[in-house]
Design a protein around this motif. Sequence first.
Motif, PDB file in Angstrom:
ATOM      1  N   THR A 243       0.885  -1.178   0.207  1.00  9.12           N
ATOM      2  CA  THR A 243       0.111  -0.045  -0.108  1.00  9.12           C
ATOM      3  C   THR A 243       0.801   1.315   0.074  1.00  9.12           C
ATOM      4  O   THR A 243       1.990   1.327   0.716  1.00  9.12           O
ATOM      5  CB  THR A 243      -0.896  -0.173   1.278  1.00  9.12           C
ATOM      6  OG1 THR A 243      -1.500  -1.139   1.291  1.00  9.12           O
ATOM      7  CG2 THR A 243      -1.874   1.056   1.181  1.00  9.12           C
ATOM      8  N   SER A 244       0.448   2.231  -0.774  1.00 10.38           N
ATOM      9  CA  SER A 244       1.098   3.657  -0.798  1.00 10.38           C
ATOM     10  C   SER A 244      -0.068   4.484  -0.940  1.00 10.38           C
ATOM     11  O   SER A 244      -0.370   4.992  -1.804  1.00 10.38           O
ATOM     12  CB  SER A 244       2.152   3.860  -1.882  1.00 10.38           C
ATOM     13  OG  SER A 244       2.810   5.148  -1.602  1.00 10.38           O
TER      14      SER A 244
ATOM     15  N   ARG B  63      -3.008   1.841  -6.626  1.00 15.73           N
ATOM     16  CA  ARG B  63      -1.715   2.238  -5.657  1.00 15.73           C
ATOM     17  C   ARG B  63      -0.472   1.585  -6.248  1.00 15.73           C
ATOM     18  O   ARG B  63      -0.349   0.571  -6.319  1.00 15.73           O
ATOM     19  CB  ARG B  63      -2.000   1.756  -4.141  1.00 15.73           C
ATOM     20  CG  ARG B  63      -2.969   2.465  -3.433  1.00 15.73           C
ATOM     21  CD  ARG B  63      -3.020   2.445  -2.089  1.00 15.73           C
ATOM     22  NE  ARG B  63      -3.198   0.853  -1.693  1.00 15.73           N
ATOM     23  CZ  ARG B  63      -4.217   0.303  -1.708  1.00 15.73           C
ATOM     24  NH1 ARG B  63      -5.547   1.089  -1.594  1.00 15.73           N
ATOM     25  NH2 ARG B  63      -4.540  -1.014  -1.440  1.00 15.73           N
TER      26      ARG B  63
ATOM     27  N   GLY C 210       5.240  -0.780  -3.282  1.00 14.99           N
ATOM     28  CA  GLY C 210       6.507  -0.152  -2.672  1.00 14.99           C
ATOM     29  C   GLY C 210       7.632  -1.083  -3.331  1.00 14.99           C
ATOM     30  O   GLY C 210       7.530  -2.397  -3.783  1.00 14.99           O
TER      31      GLY C 210
ATOM     32  N   ARG D 259      -0.614   0.643  10.732  1.00 16.18           N
ATOM     33  CA  ARG D 259      -0.404   1.562   9.904  1.00 16.18           C
ATOM     34  C   ARG D 259       0.385   2.610  10.460  1.00 16.18           C
ATOM     35  O   ARG D 259       0.075   2.934  11.627  1.00 16.18           O
ATOM     36  CB  ARG D 259      -1.693   1.991   9.082  1.00 16.18           C
ATOM     37  CG  ARG D 259      -2.313   0.911   8.264  1.00 16.18           C
ATOM     38  CD  ARG D 259      -3.414   1.386   7.425  1.00 16.18           C
ATOM     39  NE  ARG D 259      -4.375   2.093   8.174  1.00 16.18           N
ATOM     40  CZ  ARG D 259      -5.365   2.594   7.819  1.00 16.18           C
ATOM     41  NH1 ARG D 259      -5.675   3.216   6.695  1.00 16.18           N
ATOM     42  NH2 ARG D 259      -6.439   3.213   8.869  1.00 16.18           N
TER      43      ARG D 259
ATOM     44  N   ALA E 246       1.720  10.369   3.624  1.00 18.29           N
ATOM     45  CA  ALA E 246       1.577   9.150   3.272  1.00 18.29           C
ATOM     46  C   ALA E 246       0.808   8.316   4.312  1.00 18.29           C
ATOM     47  O   ALA E 246       1.250   8.897   5.519  1.00 18.29           O
ATOM     48  CB  ALA E 246       2.817   8.258   2.518  1.00 18.29           C
TER      49      ALA E 246
ATOM     50  N   LEU F 240       1.379   4.457   5.471  1.00 16.95           N
ATOM     51  CA  LEU F 240       2.137   3.314   4.989  1.00 16.95           C
ATOM     52  C   LEU F 240       1.619   2.167   5.843  1.00 16.95           C
ATOM     53  O   LEU F 240       1.361   2.147   6.950  1.00 16.95           O
ATOM     54  CB  LEU F 240       3.709   3.390   5.335  1.00 16.95           C
ATOM     55  CG  LEU F 240       4.426   4.572   4.486  1.00 16.95           C
ATOM     56  CD1 LEU F 240       5.780   4.793   4.809  1.00 16.95           C
ATOM     57  CD2 LEU F 240       4.140   4.468   3.072  1.00 16.95           C
TER      58      LEU F 240
ATOM     59  N   TRP G  93       7.693   1.240  10.917  1.00 13.14           N
ATOM     60  CA  TRP G  93       8.850   1.688  10.271  1.00 13.14           C
ATOM     61  C   TRP G  93       9.870   2.589  11.292  1.00 13.14           C
ATOM     62  O   TRP G  93       9.399   3.385  12.074  1.00 13.14           O
ATOM     63  CB  TRP G  93       8.839   2.779   9.135  1.00 13.14           C
ATOM     64  CG  TRP G  93       7.708   2.112   8.142  1.00 13.14           C
ATOM     65  CD1 TRP G  93       6.287   2.137   8.261  1.00 13.14           C
ATOM     66  CD2 TRP G  93       8.186   1.218   7.353  1.00 13.14           C
ATOM     67  NE1 TRP G  93       5.783   1.397   7.161  1.00 13.14           N
ATOM     68  CE2 TRP G  93       6.800   0.847   6.525  1.00 13.14           C
ATOM     69  CE3 TRP G  93       9.224   0.765   6.683  1.00 13.14           C
ATOM     70  CZ2 TRP G  93       6.742  -0.081   5.505  1.00 13.14           C
ATOM     71  CZ3 TRP G  93       9.286  -0.061   5.523  1.00 13.14           C
ATOM     72  CH2 TRP G  93       8.086  -0.649   4.978  1.00 13.14           C
TER      73      TRP G  93
ATOM     74  N   CYS H  40      12.520   7.349   7.733  1.00 15.44           N
ATOM     75  CA  CYS H  40      12.217   7.473   6.451  1.00 15.44           C
ATOM     76  C   CYS H  40      13.036   8.789   6.076  1.00 15.44           C
ATOM     77  O   CYS H  40      13.114   9.675   6.757  1.00 15.44           O
ATOM     78  CB  CYS H  40      10.544   7.598   6.127  1.00 15.44           C
ATOM     79  SG  CYS H  40       9.770   6.177   6.487  1.00 15.44           S
TER      80      CYS H  40
ATOM     81  N   CYS I 164      12.126   4.175   3.315  1.00 11.40           N
ATOM     82  CA  CYS I 164      11.762   3.994   4.704  1.00 11.40           C
ATOM     83  C   CYS I 164      12.443   2.583   5.042  1.00 11.40           C
ATOM     84  O   CYS I 164      12.556   1.772   4.238  1.00 11.40           O
ATOM     85  CB  CYS I 164      10.482   3.603   5.102  1.00 11.40           C
ATOM     86  SG  CYS I 164       9.417   5.336   4.555  1.00 11.40           S
TER      87      CYS I 164
ATOM     88  N   ARG J  84      12.685  -0.921   7.603  1.00 15.41           N
ATOM     89  CA  ARG J  84      11.696  -1.575   8.818  1.00 15.41           C
ATOM     90  C   ARG J  84      12.644  -1.776  10.072  1.00 15.41           C
ATOM     91  O   ARG J  84      13.741  -1.810  10.025  1.00 15.41           O
ATOM     92  CB  ARG J  84      11.693  -2.866   7.953  1.00 15.41           C
ATOM     93  CG  ARG J  84      10.622  -2.951   6.877  1.00 15.41           C
ATOM     94  CD  ARG J  84      10.378  -4.064   6.387  1.00 15.41           C
ATOM     95  NE  ARG J  84       9.561  -4.474   5.476  1.00 15.41           N
ATOM     96  CZ  ARG J  84       8.060  -4.299   5.533  1.00 15.41           C
ATOM     97  NH1 ARG J  84       7.430  -4.181   6.591  1.00 15.41           N
ATOM     98  NH2 ARG J  84       7.242  -4.515   4.210  1.00 15.41           N
TER      99      ARG J  84
ATOM    100  N   TRP K  31       8.453   3.917  -1.519  1.00 17.78           N
ATOM    101  CA  TRP K  31       7.351   4.321  -1.578  1.00 17.78           C
ATOM    102  C   TRP K  31       6.974   5.552  -2.607  1.00 17.78           C
ATOM    103  O   TRP K  31       7.337   6.436  -2.048  1.00 17.78           O
ATOM    104  CB  TRP K  31       6.732   4.484  -0.390  1.00 17.78           C
ATOM    105  CG  TRP K  31       6.643   3.468   0.472  1.00 17.78           C
ATOM    106  CD1 TRP K  31       7.464   3.156   1.786  1.00 17.78           C
ATOM    107  CD2 TRP K  31       5.845   2.168   0.606  1.00 17.78           C
ATOM    108  NE1 TRP K  31       6.978   2.171   2.435  1.00 17.78           N
ATOM    109  CE2 TRP K  31       6.173   1.535   1.907  1.00 17.78           C
ATOM    110  CE3 TRP K  31       4.751   1.672  -0.038  1.00 17.78           C
ATOM    111  CZ2 TRP K  31       5.593   0.063   2.342  1.00 17.78           C
ATOM    112  CZ3 TRP K  31       4.274   0.387   0.172  1.00 17.78           C
ATOM    113  CH2 TRP K  31       4.649  -0.203   1.018  1.00 17.78           C
TER     114      TRP K  31
END
Length: 432
Positions: A5-6, A56, A59, A383, A400, A402, A406, A409, A418, A420, A428
């Motif tokens: 998803t973005s 979308r 990523g 999210r 955004a 995401l 995260w 970023c 970004c 993890r 993204w």
Amino acid sequence: MADGTSHVIELGEMPHDEKAEPLPEPRRPATPAVRVAALCGAALLTLAGAAPLAHRPPGIPVPAPQGATFAVVADRLVVADGPGTVGRGGRVVTGHRLPGGESVWQFVLPVGDHVLGLSTVADLLLVTTSPAGAGDTISTALEPASGAVRWRQAGYPVPTEAGGVLFEMPRADGTGLIRSIDLASGAARWSLPLPGNGVAYRRGARGVTEIVLVSADGRVAVHDAGSGALRHAGRVPPAADRVSYRFTQVVADLLLVDGGPGTVTAYGLDRLDRRWSIPVPPRSAAWFTDCAGVVCLHDESPGALTFDPATGRQLWSDDRWLGVTPVQDRLLAAAPAIGLEMELATLDPRTGHVLARFGRWRLGGAERSAPRQLGFRRLPDDRTLVAALDFPAGQVRFRAVLPGSWDDCVDAETALVCLRPSGGMVLWPLAG
């Protein structure tokens, strides 16, 4: 990974509050800042329950170790092991093309080395490294586009106001050298020996303007950061033990050194004339900073304590803040909120009054004095909301939503890059 998803969110800008108001907030007619906070809260509630957007862009995964350090330089994403990954064996710094994420070069560190940080000077990338456990710090200048080595220099880099760089090479006893180099070749231009108290700097908006060397016997020498030339010299009272001062700090146009027991004395840096003296807490961790035109005293306790640089008179204090950081002509203050997220506000340095409130965010990156930074907020359903915070303007621009959590970023304009918490990065794409 998650569903790729973005979400790109453009909710406009948060206007600057023209009427400073203190926290906490008693019942009062709604001010511009309060109305903005209410609108932002409504927007966040809308985002939390929003349905996914159609079509979308996914990523783009980029390899990265857990705890990596990274930077965006021109159209390159540079990824390396961070200081927290010492001993894990990673010795590769990798350059990736933006916006696609393709690997275009690698730089391999010597066996046993680890990365302390990535920075830039002129058009070069500096990779600063050190052997794990011991050894001198080394800075290697790379061409960002190709990864080619331009030069290597011992020491830790310190940027100058004129766009150059100095390299600190301290020894265990506090002595050592500070050296200026030619950016094109890496050749040494000049160097200065460091006294036992080390070095202090007078700084401008972009870096060091003057080098201030203070010996334990009270000798003070002020050198130009560009040429190394001696601008002026003088004396202050010697350290009480004739070995070292507790404080040798430059704050704005003041040199701060120990006065009598439990005090610090301020001298004008240009003439070394005595200005004022104030008591300081006995904690060894206390230190002073330039707080956007006022003097801040910090220690291990939370709160803000500020002084007038001309007289030493205390201006204001406030225990609500975990700390304050100068951002151009105002102070960025943070109060506890939820987990790593803080309630952020900007303050008037002379009064401590709130100029603008930004709500609850966790800040990314390490440069807290940057005027524009990214903020992160956890949303339901695992999210993360990402926003660009413009502290001088008092504006918030939502960038955004995401999936997942995260560590940090970087906004590369066309994409968010970004990291993890478990390792691995994702690019993204953003629609503006």
